[in-house]
Each structure stands twice: as C-alpha cells, then as structure tokens.
Design a protein around this motif. Structure first.
Motif, mmCIF file in Angstrom:
data_model
loop_
_atom_site.group_PDB
_atom_site.id
_atom_site.type_symbol
_atom_site.label_atom_id
_atom_site.label_comp_id
_atom_site.label_asym_id
_atom_site.label_seq_id
_atom_site.Cartn_x
_atom_site.Cartn_y
_atom_site.Cartn_z
ATOM 1 N N PRO A 144 10.221 15.522 -2.617
ATOM 2 C CA PRO A 144 11.328 16.485 -2.509
ATOM 3 C C PRO A 144 10.968 17.827 -3.144
ATOM 4 N N GLY A 145 11.191 18.898 -2.393
ATOM 5 C CA GLY A 145 10.830 20.231 -2.833
ATOM 6 C C GLY A 145 9.550 20.738 -2.211
ATOM 7 N N ARG A 186 11.562 22.533 4.139
ATOM 8 C CA ARG A 186 11.372 22.005 2.790
ATOM 9 C C ARG A 186 11.918 20.590 2.738
ATOM 10 N N SER A 223 6.898 21.947 0.625
ATOM 11 C CA SER A 223 7.037 22.740 1.834
ATOM 12 C C SER A 223 6.194 22.146 2.951
ATOM 13 N N LYS A 275 18.250 18.998 10.378
ATOM 14 C CA LYS A 275 17.169 18.419 9.580
ATOM 15 C C LYS A 275 16.139 17.783 10.508
ATOM 16 N N GLU A 331 12.856 13.346 5.129
ATOM 17 C CA GLU A 331 13.715 14.332 5.782
ATOM 18 C C GLU A 331 13.426 15.699 5.194
ATOM 19 N N ALA A 332 13.341 16.697 6.079
ATOM 20 C CA ALA A 332 13.078 18.072 5.669
ATOM 21 C C ALA A 332 14.118 18.986 6.288
ATOM 22 N N ARG A 333 14.502 20.020 5.539
ATOM 23 C CA ARG A 333 15.478 21.004 6.011
ATOM 24 C C ARG A 333 14.737 22.282 6.396
ATOM 25 N N ASP A 364 13.730 17.438 1.388
ATOM 26 C CA ASP A 364 14.817 17.215 0.431
ATOM 27 C C ASP A 364 15.130 15.737 0.235
ATOM 28 N N TYR A 365 14.424 14.859 0.964
ATOM 29 C CA TYR A 365 14.704 13.431 0.784
ATOM 30 C C TYR A 365 13.487 12.622 1.209
#
Length: 316
Positions: free
Chosen positions: A247-248, A265, A250, A232, A294-296, A267-268
């Motif tokens: 969240p969600g 993307r 891009s 992440k 935080e992004a994944r 997610d937090y």
C-alpha cells in the motif's frame, strides 16, 4: 477418474515450463464502486435531471419526487410553531396595554370614590356629635367607606397581577410545546428535502433505474453514480512480488483503449493468498500462490478507464 485428470495436469506442467520468462506486467481489470442515490421518502418520480452517461458536477440536481403532501405538511408545522411562540410571548408580557389602561382608569375611579366615602364618614361623625344626624346614617357612611377601600385594594392587586408574566408552570408547558413544534417542523423539512436529491460529488451517471411517472419506494436507488475517485484496478501478483507492491506503492497502467503510462497508487493488498488452477497444494505449486491487489488511478487517469476494461499493471 485419475486417468481423466492426468492429461490436463501434464498440459498445465508443460505450459508452466514453457513460460519461464518473467511477465512484462500483471493482468487486471477496472472496477467501479458505484454510489446509489435514493430518496428517504417514497413518491412518484416527477423530474429526472440526469441521463445515463452524463457527467454531473457536485450539487447538480439529479431527480425530484412529487412533494405536494410534504409541502403542505411543512406549512402546517410552521404555522403551529408560530402559534406556540406567539402564545409564549403573550404569556411573558402580561396583559395588553389597552387592558392595563382600563384597569388604571378603574383604579383612579376607585381612589376617588374611596376619598369621597372617607370624607363623608368624617362629616357624618361630626354631625352625629352635634346631634344633626341619626347614628344609623353614620353606620351607613362607615360601611360605604370600608367598601370603597376594599374595592380600591382589589383593583390595585388586579393591576399588579396584570403586569406580571405568566405562571412558571404555564410558561414551562408552552416552552415544551414550542420545542415539540420545532421538532415537528424539522421532521417536515427533512421529509421535504428528501424529495429532491443532488449529486454528492462530481461523477458519471452510470445508470438510471426509474422513469418519470413511476412510483419510487423509500430507499430505492433512482440512479447510480461513478465518481472518478471510486474507479479502481484489481489485479493478482505472485507472492514474490509483494515486496515491491505494498500500500502506497506507485504503479502504471496500460491498455489498448487508454494508452500507457497511466499513474496509479496501491491502496489495498489482500491478506490471504489465492491459488491459480489447478488447485493442488504441494511444494511444487507454491509459485501459483497469488495475492489480490487494488490500485487507485489518478483523477486524470480514472476519467479514461471504464469498469470491466482489461489493463496491464507495471510496477515502477
């Protein structure tokens, strides 16, 4: 004390005034959520199949501990279960066919003896009426006939009992014994299975913590894995940017080692704000409020990112 702080505050204010242009991106860094792989049982490390830096696939063997005791225990529990099941089957089937054949032969002999004794009694009664024998001889014939009839009834009852299954209480006790043996075997299987661990998913072997021959306590990680999905990017954004970074959403990532345009993307988003230094709460410092995000990254992008790597995050 106030005199010592004043120059630093002035310098911070000057820097803020000079940086009026909007930043081209948000600075962040790569983090990894490591998976520690451990055994539920203690033992000496006998095999280490993975090395640091290696990519392993899901299900690949990672390490094994010595399991001589667990293997022997498992064999013992399996034998105990087989013994209990054999006893239960024997109890349900009654006596063996050979034993039943012996009882049937004895019953046939008793039937013949009972017929012979009854015939002798009838003859002696006729002889007594004719005066050919004494009354004592007739009494003896009657007693012999009664004894033969009683023996015949006993053998018939014994054969009936021999063909019946075991008693209900005894059968229930054996069933409970079988259940206990199965539980003990399952426990032995679990203990034996703990001695060898496989990769839960495809991952990078980030570190190995023991060498072959060392004693590994129960629950102590032998190695750490980093699956691509556990990579992440953590970065901080001002309050004004939260509207487009939810969240969600891009984002794209860029760094000197991985290039530009890597997809990720969010997610937090942290629910609480943090302050950048200097930590002074006033209306003039509200623009210093930042939120951790935080992004994944995508699976392809995650393979090129290493934990600790600085990156630049741009909103799409």
């Amino acid at each position: 004390m106030r005199i010592l702080l004043f120059p630093s505050l002035v310098a911070a204010a000057l820097l803020a005034a000079c940086s009026s242009e909007a930043p081209s991106g948000y600075q962040g860094y790569v983090e990894g959520e490591y998976v520690a792989v451990a055994a539920g049982e203690a033992g000496r490390l006998s095999t280490l199949n993975a090395v640091r830096g290696q990519q392993v696939v899901q299900g690949a063997p990672l390490f094994a501990l010595e399991a001589d005791y667990e293997t022997a225990l498992r064999a013992q529990r399996a034998a105990q279960l087989a013994t209990s099941e054999a006893q239960w089957r024997d109890l349900q089937s009654g006596k063996r066919p050979q034993e039943l054949a012996v009882l049937r032969a004895q019953l046939a002999s008793a039937e013949a003896e009972a017929r012979r004794a009854e015939q002798q009694r009838v003859r002696d009664e006729a002889q007594l009426r004719a005066g050919g024998i004494a009354e004592a001889q007739l009494e003896q014939s009657r007693t012999t006939a009664l004894a033969a009839t009683a023996e015949l009834q006993r053998l018939r009852a014994e054969l009936t009992v021999a063909q019946l299954p075991g008693r209900e209480a005894q059968s229930a006790a054996l069933k409970a014994q079988i259940d206990a043996a199965r539980g003990a075997l399952a426990q032995a299987d679990w203990a034996l299975g703990q001695k060898a661990q496989r990769a839960p998913k495809a991952a990078l072997v980030a570190d190995t913590l023991y060498r072959v021959g060392e004693w590994v306590p129960a629950g102590s990680p032998v190695l750490r894995l980093l699956p691509p999905g556990n990579v992440k990017v953590r970065f901080f954004v001002p309050q004004a940017a939260l509207g487009q970074l939810q969240p969600g959403s891009s984002v794209t990532l860029a760094c000197a080692a991985c290039g530009e345009g890597l997809a990720a993307r969010i997610d937090y988003v942290a629910p609480q704000a943090e302050y950048t230094p200097p930590v002074i709460y006033s209306n003039d410092t509200r623009d210093k409020l930042v939120f951790m995000v935080e992004a994944r990254p995508d699976a392809a992008a995650a393979a090129t990112l290493q934990p600790g790597l600085p990156v630049t995050v741009n909103a799409r």
